[in-house]
Design an enzyme around this catalytic site. Structure first.
Site, short mmCIF file in Angstrom:
data_model
loop_
_atom_site.label_atom_id
_atom_site.label_comp_id
_atom_site.label_asym_id
_atom_site.label_seq_id
_atom_site.Cartn_x
_atom_site.Cartn_y
_atom_site.Cartn_z
N HIS A 248 5.33 1.58 4.63
CA HIS A 248 4.71 2.24 6.11
C HIS A 248 5.91 2.43 7.24
O HIS A 248 6.81 1.92 6.63
CB HIS A 248 3.21 1.27 6.63
CG HIS A 248 2.92 -0.14 6.39
ND1 HIS A 248 5.06 -0.53 7.49
CD2 HIS A 248 3.25 -0.98 5.79
CE1 HIS A 248 4.32 -2.21 6.94
NE2 HIS A 248 3.60 -2.33 6.58
N HIS B 298 8.26 -1.19 7.22
CA HIS B 298 9.21 -1.14 6.42
C HIS B 298 10.74 1.05 6.95
O HIS B 298 11.58 -0.22 6.90
CB HIS B 298 8.57 -0.02 5.49
CG HIS B 298 7.91 -1.73 4.21
ND1 HIS B 298 7.08 -1.30 4.40
CD2 HIS B 298 7.93 -2.66 4.24
CE1 HIS B 298 5.79 -2.02 3.27
NE2 HIS B 298 7.15 -2.93 3.12
N GLN C 3 4.56 -14.00 -6.11
CA GLN C 3 4.62 -15.30 -4.81
C GLN C 3 2.68 -14.70 -4.46
O GLN C 3 2.14 -14.75 -2.96
CB GLN C 3 5.07 -14.33 -4.05
CG GLN C 3 5.20 -12.76 -3.53
CD GLN C 3 6.40 -11.99 -2.81
OE1 GLN C 3 7.16 -11.92 -3.23
NE2 GLN C 3 5.43 -11.58 -1.65
N VAL D 299 6.35 -3.79 14.20
CA VAL D 299 6.22 -2.74 14.22
C VAL D 299 4.72 -2.19 14.62
O VAL D 299 3.77 -2.96 13.78
CB VAL D 299 6.78 -1.32 13.66
CG1 VAL D 299 5.68 0.06 13.79
CG2 VAL D 299 8.12 -1.38 13.30
N SER E 112 0.98 -3.25 5.35
CA SER E 112 -0.07 -2.68 3.41
C SER E 112 -1.13 -3.04 3.06
O SER E 112 -2.00 -2.40 2.06
CB SER E 112 0.91 -3.08 1.93
OG SER E 112 2.23 -2.48 2.40
N ARG E 113 -1.46 -4.52 3.41
CA ARG E 113 -3.57 -4.02 3.69
C ARG E 113 -3.85 -4.44 4.42
O ARG E 113 -4.86 -3.96 3.80
CB ARG E 113 -2.79 -5.91 3.45
CG ARG E 113 -2.02 -7.18 3.06
CD ARG E 113 -2.53 -8.64 2.83
NE ARG E 113 -1.67 -9.47 2.33
CZ ARG E 113 -2.00 -10.23 1.04
NH1 ARG E 113 -3.23 -9.60 0.64
NH2 ARG E 113 -1.14 -10.60 0.40
#
Length: 285
Positions: free
Chosen positions: A36, A39, A63, A178, A188-189
């Site tokens: 997004h 990144h 992770q 951001v 991303s979630r």
């Protein structure tokens, strides 16, 4: 320009070997894909700070403490490559799993102190997985600098500590979070939020921002945190996992903002775990 997608370490080393022979400074932006604007901001910062830029995309199973969370994590390699193309990235490293964890892999990198509490307390083994994969990626890419977002502030602190402790010759650069226009930190979630939940999601940042302002203005920390917790729940979140004031430098818990601090939180909305943090200036500063 579409950057080459490399899946084998031998391919990566052939490329970085040439760059090193030219005296190039190599930057890496480690990601798990589903890219997004946050990144892409890291990539832009890396382009400004290095001669060559590698973006890594690897959904690291070590992770994830929840197998369902791992299974649901978005994988969008095709669209990720399209987003990177206009930025002039020099390579995209999408390693096959055996390039990170070959058969018989038996090493774990564990960072104490800054990994404890916050997300570390609620996601057993998470930061061991982060520290291990980041160590691998820094070494594999031969990077001289690496770029991470401040949205995952505890992760940034873990990475800085491991680089310092292991004497890795890599500069770790933290970049500001951001946000969407309504304040929601890009993640991303966020793709997993329903439209109704997405509309409620900015309540997390709004509560943190208000509490940070209150604490910086001299309000009692406990009262400000309690008010923020109530605001998050009133905003539609199902639960607040943690909401704490920590030192910006060490992540040690703070009872008062008598030094630069961070207000960090994790909360659940629509079954999705969202995290965020904001800086808190010294009270009265």
């Amino acid at each position: 320009m579409t950057a080459p997608i490399l899946r084998r370490l031998s391919e990566l080393h052939a490329l970085t070997g040439r760059w090193q022979a030219e005296g190039a400074r190599i930057a890496v932006v480690p990601t798990m894909g589903a890219l997004h604007a946050g990144h892409l901001a890291l990539v832009s910062a890396a382009k400004a700070g290095a001669d060559r830029v590698i973006v890594t995309i690897f959904v690291n199973p070590r992770q994830f403490d929840n197998p369902d969370d791992l299974a649901k994590y978005p994988r969008t390699e095709g669209s990720d490559a399209e987003k990177l193309a206009p930025l002039g990235v020099d390579a995209v490293y999408v390693p096959d799993p055996d390039q990170i964890y070959p058969e018989g892999f038996a090493t774990t990198v564990s960072v104490a102190g800054v990994s404890e509490g916050l997300c570390g307390a609620h996601r057993p083994g998470h930061f061991d997985g982060v520290a291990t994969v980041v160590s691998k990626l820094l070494l594999q890419t031969r990077a001289g600098c690496a770029f991470f977002g401040e949205k995952d502030y505890q992760q940034l602190m873990v990475v800085r500590r491991l680089v310092r402790d292991l004497d890795l010759p890599v500069e770790i650069v933290g970049c500001p979070t951001v946000r969407e226009a309504d304040g929601l930190a890009l993640s991303s979630r966020n793709q997993r939020l329903s439209p109704a939940a997405r509309a409620r999601a900015p309540a997390l940042f709004a509560a943190l921002d208000a509490a940070a302002g209150a604490i910086g203005g001299g309000a009692a920390v406990a009262a400000a945190l309690e008010e923020a917790r109530g605001a998050i729940l009133a905003g539609g979140f199902a639960a607040v996992e943690y909401l704490e004031l920590r030192s910006a430098a060490t992540l040690a818990p703070l009872a008062a903002a008598d030094a630069p601090a961070r207000l960090l939180a994790a909360a659940y909305l629509d079954g999705v775990r969202l995290i965020d943090n904001v800086p808190v200036p010294p009270a009265g500063g």
